[in-house]
Design an enzyme around this catalytic site. Structure first.
Site, PDB file in Angstrom:
ATOM      1  N   HIS A 178      34.440  49.482  34.073  1.00 52.36           N
ATOM      2  CA  HIS A 178      34.511  49.269  32.802  1.00 52.36           C
ATOM      3  C   HIS A 178      33.495  48.533  32.090  1.00 52.36           C
ATOM      4  CE1 HIS A 178      38.769  50.767  33.348  1.00 52.36           C
ATOM      5  NE2 HIS A 178      38.930  49.814  34.322  1.00 52.36           N
TER       6      HIS A 178
HETATM    7  O1  RIB Z   1      40.900  47.255  30.944  1.00 51.31           O
HETATM    8  C1  RIB Z   1      39.703  46.834  31.714  1.00 51.31           C
HETATM    9  C2  RIB Z   1      39.462  45.691  31.502  1.00 51.31           C
HETATM   10  O2  RIB Z   1      40.456  44.782  32.108  1.00 51.31           O
HETATM   11  C3  RIB Z   1      38.190  45.114  32.323  1.00 51.31           C
HETATM   12  O3  RIB Z   1      37.290  44.225  31.829  1.00 51.31           O
HETATM   13  C4  RIB Z   1      38.882  44.550  33.634  1.00 51.31           C
HETATM   14  O4  RIB Z   1      37.818  43.413  34.183  1.00 51.31           O
HETATM   15  C5  RIB Z   1      39.794  43.759  33.100  1.00 51.31           C
HETATM   16  O5  RIB Z   1      39.563  42.781  32.480  1.00 51.31           O
END
Ligand code: RIB
Length: 312
Positions: free
Chosen positions: A241
């Protein structure tokens, strides 16, 4: 002109990769400071993780501030089931020999944006608690922030912490709502695109094969955090992500999306924290965000590896 960044983060292995990617590109990014957010893990750990990452990357000069220990309106929800008890489990990281700054992260945001009007981009990897607080404390900064680029939300890819909500939005939906209605140029990298960026075994091996401490540590971090997602999704790799945020700032052309209205559900019994993306522009609500729906994973991982390879 380098892009001045304030990084909001609750590392989290994927966010560590994003931070290292940014630090690997000092030709492009001027990191003014990090604000540790309560999110993936409690604030004491996210703060320590930020400090460890600065030491790992050889950048003890970058100031790290503690933000708020709780979301605006709700009890903190953490994700230690994904990231481990420290939030950054996997490799043995260097001790955080640097200390956080004395001031509060919210004040750092306000003071820094006022000191550099029209120059600062908010790189949001975490829940938006501290940016929302800064906007409430100093509404004038909204016009002084160049852009918010955030990993947040989900629509076509549905939720990851609930069936309808993505974690960064779910932890502090009121904060997301405040930021999305502040009139600031905003780009969102939701699960719709991050779920196309999968850390396959070959990609993790390429990180490890860089041979430098940051490349190896990144591979070890992601090899730890991938376990939950591989079991949950059954894909060839876990979605990566955080680095989507710096990747978008580096090469927006490898992504695609639309300028649309994005609203946050604040009262739903089963939809709390859902980002409702008006992709077909059915409403006449303000088109308050550029919603990124697709991206090129090959180019993405090439960018990440190139940046990691420039670090110690
Ligand atoms: O949904 C993904 C996000 O949530 C990313 O930033 C991961 O690190 C969690 O914080």
């Amino acid at each position: 002109m380098k892009r001045k960044l304030i990084i909001l983060t609750d590392p989290g292995q994927d966010q560590a990769a994003a931070i290292l990617m940014i630090l690997g590109r000092p030709d492009v990014f001027d990191v003014l400071g990090l604000v540790a957010t309560a999110g993936n893990i409690h604030l004491d750990y996210t703060l320590e993780n930020c400090l460890k990452l600065m030491v790992l990357a050889g950048r003890p000069d970058i100031p790290v501030f503690a933000g708020c220990p709780q979301p605006l309106m709700r009890p903190l929800v953490i994700a230690d089931h994904v990231h481990g008890p420290t939030g950054l489990d996997g490799p043995t990281l260097p001790a955080p020999v640097v200390r956080p700054q004395d001031g509060h992260g919210v004040d750092f945001i306000v003071d820094t944006v006022r000191a550099h009007p029209g120059e600062v981009t908010i790189c949001a990897l975490s829940p938006l608690t501290n940016l929302a607080m800064a906007l409430r404390k100093a509404p004038d900064i909204a016009d002084k922030i160049v852009e918010v680029v955030a990993m947040l939300g989900a629509y076509f890819e549905v939720g990851n912490i609930t069936p309808s909500a993505e974690f960064n939005c779910y932890v502090d939906p009121e904060a997301a709502d405040i930021v999305l209605n502040a009139g600031i140029k905003t780009t969102l990298l939701p699960l719709d695109v991050t779920h196309k960026m999968l850390s396959t075994p070959a990609r993790l091996e390429a990180m490890r094969a860089l041979g430098n401490r940051c490349g190896v540590a990144t591979a070890e971090m992601l090899e730890f955090s991938q376990a939950f997602d591989l079991h949950k999704y059954g894909w060839e790799g876990a979605p990566l992500h955080g680095p989507c945020v710096p990747a978008f700032m580096l090469t927006p052309e490898i992504f695609s999306g639309r300028q649309i209205n994005v609203s946050v559900e604040l009262t739903g019994r089963v939809t709390l924290g859902m980002t409702v993306a008006d992709w077909w522009q059915i409403t006449d609500l303000p088109r308050n965000a550029f919603w990124v729906r697709d991206g090129d994973p090959v180019a993405y991982y090439d960018l990440l590896l190139e940046a990691l390879g420039k670090l110690p």
